[in-house]
Design a protein around this motif. Structure first.
Motif, mmCIF file in Angstrom:
data_model
loop_
_atom_site.group_PDB
_atom_site.id
_atom_site.type_symbol
_atom_site.label_atom_id
_atom_site.label_comp_id
_atom_site.label_asym_id
_atom_site.label_seq_id
_atom_site.Cartn_x
_atom_site.Cartn_y
_atom_site.Cartn_z
ATOM 1 N N LYS A 16 0.830 -1.207 0.000
ATOM 2 C CA LYS A 16 0.000 0.000 0.000
ATOM 3 C C LYS A 16 0.865 1.257 0.000
ATOM 4 O O LYS A 16 0.562 2.226 -0.697
ATOM 5 N N LEU A 17 1.944 1.243 0.784
ATOM 6 C CA LEU A 17 2.842 2.401 0.800
ATOM 7 C C LEU A 17 3.480 2.630 -0.568
ATOM 8 O O LEU A 17 3.594 3.761 -1.031
ATOM 9 N N ARG A 18 3.901 1.540 -1.220
ATOM 10 C CA ARG A 18 4.501 1.665 -2.547
ATOM 11 C C ARG A 18 3.495 2.221 -3.546
ATOM 12 O O ARG A 18 3.840 3.042 -4.396
ATOM 13 N N LEU A 19 2.248 1.807 -3.438
ATOM 14 C CA LEU A 19 1.213 2.318 -4.327
ATOM 15 C C LEU A 19 0.997 3.813 -4.099
ATOM 16 O O LEU A 19 0.907 4.600 -5.057
ATOM 17 N N VAL A 20 0.947 4.214 -2.838
ATOM 18 C CA VAL A 20 0.731 5.638 -2.529
ATOM 19 C C VAL A 20 1.896 6.480 -3.036
ATOM 20 O O VAL A 20 1.683 7.528 -3.655
ATOM 21 N N PHE A 21 3.109 6.032 -2.777
ATOM 22 C CA PHE A 21 4.261 6.808 -3.238
ATOM 23 C C PHE A 21 4.369 6.795 -4.757
ATOM 24 O O PHE A 21 4.799 7.777 -5.370
ATOM 25 N N GLY A 22 3.964 5.717 -5.377
ATOM 26 C CA GLY A 22 3.951 5.660 -6.841
ATOM 27 C C GLY A 22 2.958 6.657 -7.420
ATOM 28 O O GLY A 22 3.261 7.375 -8.374
ATOM 29 N N LEU A 23 1.755 6.706 -6.829
ATOM 30 C CA LEU A 23 0.761 7.671 -7.298
ATOM 31 C C LEU A 23 1.214 9.104 -7.058
ATOM 32 O O LEU A 23 1.013 9.986 -7.891
ATOM 33 N N LEU A 24 1.859 9.340 -5.926
ATOM 34 C CA LEU A 24 2.381 10.674 -5.632
ATOM 35 C C LEU A 24 3.459 11.074 -6.639
ATOM 36 O O LEU A 24 3.495 12.216 -7.103
ATOM 37 N N ALA A 25 4.323 10.132 -7.006
ATOM 38 C CA ALA A 25 5.361 10.413 -8.002
ATOM 39 C C ALA A 25 4.745 10.735 -9.360
ATOM 40 O O ALA A 25 5.207 11.639 -10.060
ATOM 41 N N VAL A 26 3.698 10.013 -9.731
ATOM 42 C CA VAL A 26 3.028 10.276 -11.007
ATOM 43 C C VAL A 26 2.410 11.673 -11.008
ATOM 44 O O VAL A 26 2.551 12.421 -11.982
ATOM 45 N N VAL A 27 1.755 12.042 -9.928
ATOM 46 C CA VAL A 27 1.140 13.369 -9.833
ATOM 47 C C VAL A 27 2.203 14.460 -9.915
ATOM 48 O O VAL A 27 2.024 15.468 -10.618
ATOM 49 N N CYS A 28 3.318 14.264 -9.224
ATOM 50 C CA CYS A 28 4.399 15.261 -9.264
ATOM 51 C C CYS A 28 4.996 15.382 -10.668
ATOM 52 O O CYS A 28 5.298 16.491 -11.129
ATOM 53 N N CYS A 29 5.158 14.270 -11.363
ATOM 54 C CA CYS A 29 5.704 14.302 -12.724
ATOM 55 C C CYS A 29 4.764 15.026 -13.675
ATOM 56 O O CYS A 29 5.207 15.816 -14.516
ATOM 57 N N ILE A 30 3.469 14.770 -13.555
ATOM 58 C CA ILE A 30 2.498 15.441 -14.423
ATOM 59 C C ILE A 30 2.466 16.945 -14.145
ATOM 60 O O ILE A 30 2.442 17.765 -15.064
ATOM 61 N N ALA A 31 2.501 17.318 -12.869
ATOM 62 C CA ALA A 31 2.498 18.742 -12.515
ATOM 63 C C ALA A 31 3.770 19.424 -13.017
ATOM 64 O O ALA A 31 3.715 20.545 -13.544
ATOM 65 N N ASP A 32 4.903 18.761 -12.893
ATOM 66 C CA ASP A 32 6.171 19.314 -13.370
ATOM 67 C C ASP A 32 6.140 19.499 -14.883
ATOM 68 O O ASP A 32 6.557 20.537 -15.394
ATOM 69 N N ALA A 33 5.646 18.500 -15.596
ATOM 70 C CA ALA A 33 5.565 18.600 -17.054
ATOM 71 C C ALA A 33 4.627 19.732 -17.468
ATOM 72 O O ALA A 33 4.912 20.475 -18.411
#
Length: 57
Positions: A16-33
């Motif tokens: 569950k932690l890996r899923l949450v951090f993975g989703l957070l990384a995806v959101v940060c990458c999209i916002a950065d782009a």
């Protein structure tokens, strides 16, 4: 040994932690782009204004 559901076990918690951090990384990458795209769209030449040669004379 008693039977516990997978979501309550240590491995389930880690997944569950890996899923949450993975989703957070995806959101940060999209916002950065999106921010980089917006910056390049509205200011393509960079922060410095390029002057024409006839403006300096």
């Amino acid at each position: 040994m008693e039977h516990r559901p997978f979501c309550c076990s240590v491995k389930g918690f880690v997944k569950k932690l890996r899923l949450v951090f993975g989703l957070l990384a995806v959101v940060c990458c999209i916002a950065d782009a999106a921010l980089i795209y917006r910056k390049l769209l509205f200011n393509p030449s960079g922060p410095y204004q390029k002057k024409a040669i006839h403006d300096e004379i």
